[in-house]
Design a protein around this motif. Structure first.
Motif, PDB file in Angstrom:
ATOM      1  N   VAL A  63      39.028  95.782  93.647  1.00  0.00           N
ATOM      2  CA  VAL A  63      39.045  96.021  95.092  1.00  0.00           C
ATOM      3  C   VAL A  63      40.501  96.049  95.555  1.00  0.00           C
ATOM      4  N   ILE A  65      42.972  96.678  98.972  1.00  0.00           N
ATOM      5  CA  ILE A  65      43.074  96.798 100.420  1.00  0.00           C
ATOM      6  C   ILE A  65      44.509  97.202 100.745  1.00  0.00           C
ATOM      7  N   VAL A  90      40.257 100.635 102.173  1.00  0.00           N
ATOM      8  CA  VAL A  90      39.709  99.815 101.094  1.00  0.00           C
ATOM      9  C   VAL A  90      39.162 100.741 100.006  1.00  0.00           C
ATOM     10  N   ILE A 102      28.319  96.753  97.502  1.00  0.00           N
ATOM     11  CA  ILE A 102      29.549  96.390  98.199  1.00  0.00           C
ATOM     12  C   ILE A 102      29.175  95.427  99.316  1.00  0.00           C
ATOM     13  N   TYR A 104      31.049  93.440 102.537  1.00  0.00           N
ATOM     14  CA  TYR A 104      32.296  93.331 103.283  1.00  0.00           C
ATOM     15  C   TYR A 104      32.045  92.643 104.618  1.00  0.00           C
ATOM     16  N   GLN A 106      34.056  91.296 108.427  1.00  0.00           N
ATOM     17  CA  GLN A 106      35.176  91.327 109.352  1.00  0.00           C
ATOM     18  C   GLN A 106      35.016  90.182 110.342  1.00  0.00           C
ATOM     19  N   GLU A 114      29.014  90.823 108.929  1.00  0.00           N
ATOM     20  CA  GLU A 114      28.992  91.061 107.484  1.00  0.00           C
ATOM     21  C   GLU A 114      27.969  92.136 107.176  1.00  0.00           C
ATOM     22  N   LYS A 116      26.211  94.752 103.857  1.00  0.00           N
ATOM     23  CA  LYS A 116      26.033  94.970 102.420  1.00  0.00           C
ATOM     24  C   LYS A 116      25.470  96.368 102.215  1.00  0.00           C
ATOM     25  N   TRP A 134      31.524 104.537 104.558  1.00  0.00           N
ATOM     26  CA  TRP A 134      32.001 104.532 103.172  1.00  0.00           C
ATOM     27  C   TRP A 134      31.826 105.919 102.567  1.00  0.00           C
ATOM     28  N   SER A 163      37.349  91.065 104.528  1.00  0.00           N
ATOM     29  CA  SER A 163      37.036  90.574 103.182  1.00  0.00           C
ATOM     30  C   SER A 163      36.088  91.551 102.494  1.00  0.00           C
ATOM     31  N   VAL A 164      36.340  91.844 101.210  1.00  0.00           N
ATOM     32  CA  VAL A 164      35.527  92.809 100.473  1.00  0.00           C
ATOM     33  C   VAL A 164      35.273  92.296  99.057  1.00  0.00           C
ATOM     34  N   SER A 165      34.017  92.402  98.596  1.00  0.00           N
ATOM     35  CA  SER A 165      33.681  92.130  97.196  1.00  0.00           C
ATOM     36  C   SER A 165      32.687  93.181  96.737  1.00  0.00           C
TER      37      SER A 165
END
Length: 202
Positions: A63, A65, A90, A102, A104, A106, A114, A116, A134, A163-165
């Protein structure tokens, strides 16, 4: 098999059968199909069978940013301080198993959210739009290997955290979460001047 999206030569071999099973070694990072065929002592063979796909993947998706516009200002904690609209891009990449999910989030002084997104990886092409802005940036065979999104912030806010995972097709998730913290302040400072008796300025 495939390596970084490039098709490699086929590898063949044989393995002895013990208690009805044959073991073969699969190298780390393998991505492709495995074909197997059985033979008896008289030379008779079975039908060839194959797995639809087989992937050895022990690496989490990457990931990144990145700032779309830079700033020379920072707050006391070293976080970026912007005085104009903010553009943050991102990118999520996994060229071995492909991207499955994904997550993420804010958050800021004004609120938090949040989201998904889950990819079914059936028929996507580079350039396809996914949910919530996206974009599919890269594919390999039937896998989505890279996605991206640009986040734009146009109103003043403090303590903004993005935040991103992500997780990959093998079912494992990323152990780490990428975060960026920044601030946006476009209001001009106000200076007040007052006078006391005797012409003293304060």
């Amino acid at each position: 098999s495939y390596e970084n999206g490039e098709k490699k030569a086929e590898t063949a071999g044989s393995a002895p059968v013990s208690e009805g099973k044959a073991r073969i070694s699969v190298p780390s990072g393998f991505k492709g199909q495995i074909y197997a065929e059985g033979f008896d002592n008289a030379g008779n063979s079975s039908e060839e069978v194959t797995s639809r796909a087989f992937v050895m993947d022990g690496s989490a998706p990457e990931v990144e940013i990145a700032d779309g516009n830079s700033t020379e200002y920072t707050d006391a904690g070293g976080n970026a301080l912007y005085v104009s609209d903010i553009s943050i891009t991102v990118s999520v990449t996994d060229r071995t198993s492909g991207i499955r999910e994904i997550v993420y989030a804010q958050s800021s002084e004004k609120g938090a959210a949040e989201r998904k997104i889950t990819l079914d990886n059936t028929g996507y092409r580079a350039g396809d739009q996914l949910e919530d802005g996206w974009l599919v940036a890269e594919t390999a065979e039937n896998l989505v290997t890279e996605v991206s999104r640009t986040f734009v912030y146009q109103t003043d806010d403090n303590d903004i955290v993005l935040s991103v995972s992500a997780s990959y097709r093998s079912g494992n998730g990323a152990d780490t979460v990428s975060r960026k913290r920044f601030y946006r302040e476009q209001k001009e400072p106000v200076i007040g001047v007052g006078f006391r008796g005797g012409g003293v300025c304060e």
